[in-house]
Design an enzyme around this catalytic site. Structure first.
Site, short mmCIF file in Angstrom:
data_model
loop_
_atom_site.label_atom_id
_atom_site.label_comp_id
_atom_site.label_asym_id
_atom_site.label_seq_id
_atom_site.Cartn_x
_atom_site.Cartn_y
_atom_site.Cartn_z
N TYR A 12 -12.52 -2.95 -3.34
CA TYR A 12 -13.09 -2.93 -1.99
C TYR A 12 -14.63 -2.86 -2.01
O TYR A 12 -15.22 -2.34 -1.06
CB TYR A 12 -12.51 -1.76 -1.19
CG TYR A 12 -11.10 -2.01 -0.66
CD1 TYR A 12 -10.79 -3.18 0.05
CD2 TYR A 12 -10.09 -1.07 -0.84
CE1 TYR A 12 -9.50 -3.40 0.54
CE2 TYR A 12 -8.80 -1.29 -0.34
CZ TYR A 12 -8.52 -2.45 0.36
OH TYR A 12 -7.26 -2.66 0.86
N GLU A 69 -9.54 -10.65 -7.74
CA GLU A 69 -8.63 -9.50 -7.62
C GLU A 69 -7.54 -9.53 -8.69
O GLU A 69 -7.19 -8.48 -9.24
CB GLU A 69 -8.01 -9.48 -6.22
CG GLU A 69 -9.05 -9.17 -5.13
CD GLU A 69 -8.49 -9.29 -3.72
OE1 GLU A 69 -7.29 -9.61 -3.55
OE2 GLU A 69 -9.27 -9.06 -2.77
N LYS A 73 0.83 -1.20 0.00
CA LYS A 73 0.00 0.00 0.00
C LYS A 73 0.87 1.26 0.00
O LYS A 73 2.09 1.18 0.22
CB LYS A 73 -0.93 -0.05 1.22
CG LYS A 73 -1.92 -1.23 1.17
CD LYS A 73 -2.81 -1.29 2.40
CE LYS A 73 -3.82 -2.41 2.30
NZ LYS A 73 -4.73 -2.43 3.48
N ARG A 130 2.50 -7.02 9.05
CA ARG A 130 1.82 -5.96 9.82
C ARG A 130 2.32 -5.89 11.25
O ARG A 130 2.44 -4.79 11.82
CB ARG A 130 0.31 -6.19 9.77
CG ARG A 130 -0.29 -5.87 8.39
CD ARG A 130 -1.69 -6.42 8.26
NE ARG A 130 -2.35 -5.98 7.02
CZ ARG A 130 -3.46 -6.53 6.55
NH1 ARG A 130 -4.05 -7.53 7.19
NH2 ARG A 130 -4.00 -6.08 5.42
N HIS A 163 -1.75 -5.47 1.40
CA HIS A 163 -2.99 -6.19 1.12
C HIS A 163 -2.66 -7.62 0.72
O HIS A 163 -1.70 -7.84 -0.01
CB HIS A 163 -3.76 -5.53 -0.02
CG HIS A 163 -4.88 -6.40 -0.54
ND1 HIS A 163 -6.09 -6.48 0.09
CD2 HIS A 163 -4.93 -7.28 -1.58
CE1 HIS A 163 -6.87 -7.36 -0.56
NE2 HIS A 163 -6.19 -7.86 -1.57
N ARG A 197 -1.77 -14.87 4.00
CA ARG A 197 -2.55 -14.22 5.06
C ARG A 197 -1.83 -14.36 6.40
O ARG A 197 -1.79 -13.42 7.20
CB ARG A 197 -3.97 -14.81 5.15
CG ARG A 197 -4.88 -14.48 3.98
CD ARG A 197 -5.30 -13.05 3.90
NE ARG A 197 -6.20 -12.62 4.98
CZ ARG A 197 -6.85 -11.45 4.99
NH1 ARG A 197 -6.73 -10.59 3.98
NH2 ARG A 197 -7.62 -11.12 5.99
N ASN A 210 -1.98 -0.13 7.33
CA ASN A 210 -1.48 -1.48 7.61
C ASN A 210 -0.61 -2.09 6.51
O ASN A 210 -0.43 -3.30 6.43
CB ASN A 210 -2.62 -2.41 8.06
CG ASN A 210 -3.66 -2.64 6.99
OD1 ASN A 210 -3.52 -2.14 5.87
ND2 ASN A 210 -4.69 -3.39 7.31
P1 DAT Z 1 -7.70 -7.22 5.23
O1 DAT Z 1 -6.91 -6.11 4.55
O2 DAT Z 1 -6.94 -7.82 6.37
O3 DAT Z 1 -8.21 -8.26 4.25
P2 DAT Z 1 -10.42 -6.19 5.29
O4 DAT Z 1 -10.58 -6.81 3.95
O5 DAT Z 1 -11.44 -6.50 6.32
O6 DAT Z 1 -8.98 -6.54 5.91
O7 DAT Z 1 -10.35 -4.60 5.16
C1 DAT Z 1 -9.65 -4.02 4.09
C2 DAT Z 1 -8.88 -2.84 4.61
O8 DAT Z 1 -9.77 -1.87 5.14
C3 DAT Z 1 -7.92 -3.16 5.77
O9 DAT Z 1 -6.69 -3.67 5.34
C4 DAT Z 1 -7.76 -1.81 6.41
C5 DAT Z 1 -9.16 -1.21 6.25
N1 DAT Z 1 -9.94 -1.44 7.45
C6 DAT Z 1 -10.53 -2.60 7.84
N2 DAT Z 1 -11.17 -2.46 9.01
C7 DAT Z 1 -10.97 -1.17 9.37
C8 DAT Z 1 -11.37 -0.38 10.49
N3 DAT Z 1 -12.11 -0.91 11.48
N4 DAT Z 1 -10.98 0.91 10.53
C9 DAT Z 1 -10.23 1.45 9.55
N5 DAT Z 1 -9.83 0.77 8.46
C10 DAT Z 1 -10.19 -0.52 8.38
MG MG Z 2 -9.61 -8.13 2.76
#
Ligand code: DAT
Ligand code: MG
Length: 151
Positions: free
Chosen positions: A51, A128, A11, A104, A117, A87, A114
């Site tokens: 997303y 994706e 990212k 992370r 991705h 993961r 974080n």
């Molecule tokens: P991941 O990236 O672990 O697959 P995700 O798909 O649930 O997680 O969410 C995508 C991204 O969105 C994540 O990397 C960071 C952001 N995100 C997720 N939950 C969040 C939150 N509670 N507050 C802020 N950003 C968040």
């Molecule tokens: Mg995700």
């Protein structure tokens, strides 16, 4: 399946903090095969598709701002159970809960920055990869270890 593939993206914060080499090194040393790689400034259209499942979340607008705040490095890695293993290597979504030794857990402290991705399922990875790469950008290659011959 040896041919399983996943999408990993470094990212904007990861690029800006000069973590690209260290993150890629982890996937190489684990033994996965790099089959696609590019750096790009992501369009809002691509991000909203990437997303789409999160579009109703309160953090969605700031997530899109973050993801478009600079270039990303996006990669396709191939190998046995690469989705699940990646993961684990990437760690918990919230860096505060990510184990040391994960990307992370080693390089970040807040969920809004974080660093990386990783696709969360083989089906998600396929979706994706098709979204981010044209099929001609995914390269077939063999390791010299297996093809070297003495002349
Ligand atoms: P991941 O990236 O672990 O697959 P995700 O798909 O649930 O997680 O969410 C995508 C991204 O969105 C994540 O990397 C960071 C952001 N995100 C997720 N939950 C969040 C939150 N509670 N507050 C802020 N950003 C968040
Ligand atoms: Mg995700």
């Amino acid at each position: 399946d040896e041919r399983e593939r996943t999408l990993i993206a470094i990212k904007p914060d990861g690029v800006q903090r000069r973590l690209v080499g260290q993150i890629m090194q982890r996937f190489e040393q684990r033994g996965f095969k790099l089959v696609g790689l590019k750096m790009l400034q992501v369009s809002e259209d691509l991000l909203s598709q990437h997303y789409c499942e999160l579009r109703t979340k309160p953090f969605y607008p700031s997530l899109l701002d973050y993801m478009s705040s600079g270039p990303v490095v996006v990669m396709v890695w191939e190998g046995h159970k690469v989705v699940q293993t990646s993961r684990t290597m990437v760690g918990h979504t919230n860096p505060a809960e990510a184990q040391a030794g994960t990307v992370r857990g080693d390089f970040s402290f807040h969920v809004s920055r974080n660093v990386v991705h990783a696709s969360d399922s083989p089906e998600g990875a396929q979706r994706e990869i098709q979204l981010w790469f044209q099929s001609k950008e995914l390269l077939k290659w063999e390791c010299c270890d297996q093809t070297i011959t003495c002349e």
